[in-house]
Design an enzyme around this catalytic site. Structure first.
Site, short mmCIF file in Angstrom:
data_model
loop_
_atom_site.label_atom_id
_atom_site.label_comp_id
_atom_site.label_asym_id
_atom_site.label_seq_id
_atom_site.Cartn_x
_atom_site.Cartn_y
_atom_site.Cartn_z
N SER A 52 44.12 2.66 -10.31
CA SER A 52 45.63 2.91 -9.19
C SER A 52 46.51 3.71 -8.85
O SER A 52 46.83 4.72 -8.59
CB SER A 52 46.45 1.55 -9.63
OG SER A 52 47.05 0.64 -9.04
N HIS A 71 41.23 -5.96 -8.89
CA HIS A 71 42.13 -4.83 -9.61
C HIS A 71 41.70 -4.31 -10.67
O HIS A 71 42.21 -5.02 -11.24
CB HIS A 71 43.41 -4.94 -8.56
CG HIS A 71 44.16 -3.34 -8.84
ND1 HIS A 71 43.97 -2.71 -7.95
CD2 HIS A 71 45.18 -3.18 -9.78
CE1 HIS A 71 45.16 -1.81 -8.12
NE2 HIS A 71 45.32 -2.31 -9.10
C1 GTR Z 1 50.91 -2.34 -8.72
C2 GTR Z 1 51.37 -0.92 -7.03
C3 GTR Z 1 50.02 -0.27 -6.40
C4 GTR Z 1 49.39 0.34 -8.06
C5 GTR Z 1 49.81 -0.91 -8.95
C6 GTR Z 1 49.11 -0.31 -10.61
O1 GTR Z 1 52.25 -2.72 -8.78
O2 GTR Z 1 52.20 -1.72 -5.90
O3 GTR Z 1 50.54 0.68 -5.73
O4 GTR Z 1 49.83 1.26 -7.75
O5 GTR Z 1 50.86 -0.90 -9.25
O6 GTR Z 1 49.14 1.44 -10.55
O7 GTR Z 1 48.59 -0.59 -10.82
#
Ligand code: GTR
Length: 421
Positions: free
Chosen positions: A261, A402
């Site tokens: 991420s 995710h």
């Molecule tokens: C989210 C963000 C993403 C990603 C994520 C993370 O809120 O929108 O770009 O980076 O966080 O790092 O878990």
């Protein structure tokens, strides 16, 4: 003025539906756009040799990402000192050596330290290492009671027992599922991790973190083309590499920068900046990471800069809702890593990170790998879920959300076995 509850709720629902309507989750709504060619310079010259790529095109692309996207690192600060805080040669049921090493940096009367937690398999000498940041402290990635708890700032979070911006022992081992330590060690690799908040706390405040050590007199904020947090985190990975070069048990020529991420964005940028990284793994890095910005699918530049104003450099805000005016796109960030092995991984349910945009990015970066005679992504359509393409440029989309899973690590290890041995 205090609004009646039902009116507040109505307003909230309205704003939710409005922001939802703004997010593109449908291929038919993706705008048509031109994909900037990694092998054609800003002035229109076609690049056909490795020499021209390395001397002409690569530097101009790197400068663009540096000054318009992530921000320049103002000075090459060296490690002032390092200290082994703790070590044990019988960790993980006797399989591994554990070491916790604190690196300290000093400049302008300020000091910053961060701690690398390192596990190295006992049966291997001169070990290849996966290096990646963690979100909630080194002690969350393992049940190992000896892992020290960072005192650095952390965002309050009930799920991780973070109160008063302080990490606590209650979250020990809470993130073990994201770090397949046993698999990594059994496969003969080392694992190194750092709590990212020690390098730059993840908040829109530039009074702390590594940037503050390098301000010129009276400077309070990085300049428009200077480093945001992603650049700072990338810098930290390179400094860990400086340490690895001094460590006789680590093969510094075989260190892979890994990140999930936002930390995947940092790993990619670290790999683009620092050719000492033998390879890079981007796990669900999304917007500002592996995903193409010009598709505007899921998270967009405007949204990310609004929610996380400190991640990129100030100049990047010029492109809020104006992705079409960017002279580059993220596949060219990936191309900066060529010819070193690069793995881009997506998750099916992670639409916010635009899996297709991540795949296309890997595909469009491949022409630069091919210039070096390396195998990039050689299919035009996205593979089906759970069928990895394990070339020098590797890609998979797995089922699920995710996250980082054992499945992801199994593929990374298999791929590293081919390209890092
Ligand atoms: C989210 C963000 C993403 C990603 C994520 C993370 O809120 O929108 O770009 O980076 O966080 O790092 O878990």
């Amino acid at each position: 003025m205090k609004l009646p509850v039902h009116l507040t709720l109505l307003l909230f629902l309205f704003s939710m539906s409005f922001s939802k309507a703004q997010t593109i989750y449908n291929e038919s709504e993706v705008p048509s756009f031109e994909v900037p060619d990694p092998l054609v310079t800003f002035k229109g010259k076609t690049i056909g040799t490795i020499g021209d790529w390395e001397n002409v095109r690569r530097p101009e692309l790197h400068t663009y990402f540096e000054t318009k996207v992530y921000g320049k690192i103002p000075k090459n600060l060296k490690i002032d000192s390092y200290k082994i805080l703790e070590q044990e040669d019988n960790a993980l049921n006797g399989k591994a050596n554990r070491r916790q090493v604190e690196l300290t940096f000093k400049h302008n009367d300020k000091v910053l330290s961060f701690t690398i937690l390192l596990y190295l398999p006992k049966k291997v000498e001169n070990t290849a290492v996966f290096l990646g940041y963690n979100f909630y402290g080194n002690h969350t990635i393992t049940e190992d009671e000896s892992v020290l708890i960072s005192t650095a700032w952390a965002d309050n979070n009930e799920g991780f027992d973070i109160v008063n911006n302080t990490l606590t022992a209650a979250s020990r081992g809470k993130r073990t599922h994201r770090w397949a330590i046993e698999k990594i060690i059994d496969a003969g690799y080392g694992l190194a991790t750092i709590y990212y908040g020690e390098v730059d706390p993840d908040k829109d405040d530039f009074s702390d973190g590594i940037q503050s050590l390098l301000y010129s007199k009276n400077q309070k904020h990085p300049k428009a083309d200077e480093w945001g947090s992603i650049s700072a985190w990338a810098w930290g990975l390179s400094k860990a590499m400086d340490y690895f070069e001094k460590d006789p048990e680590i093969d510094a020529a075989r260190v892979i920068a890994f990140g999930h991420s936002r930390l995947g964005k940092a790993a990619l940028w670290a790999g683009a900046n620092d050719k000492r990284f033998a390879g890079v793994i981007s796990n669900n890095s999304g917007c500002g990471g592996a995903a193409l910005s010009k598709r505007k699918f899921g998270e967009t530049i405007g949204v990310i800069n609004e929610r996380f104003p400190h991640w990129f450099c100030t100049n990047f805000k010029e492109f809020n809702n104006k992705e079409e005016t960017l002279a580059v796109d993220q596949h060219q960030l990936l191309a900066l890593i060529a010819p070193r092995p690069l793995y881009i991984a997506s998750a099916e349910e992670d639409r916010w990170a635009d899996p297709k945009g991540e795949f296309l990015s890997a595909l469009y970066a491949s022409s630069v790998y091919e210039l070096y005679g390396k195998k990039g992504i050689n299919i035009m359509d996205m593979p089906v879920v759970n069928s990895p393409i394990l070339n020098t440029v590797a890609y998979h989309i797995r089922t699920g959300k995710h996250d980082v899973t054992d499945y992801d690590w199994e593929q990374y290890i298999k791929w590293a076995d081919t390209f890092l041995r």
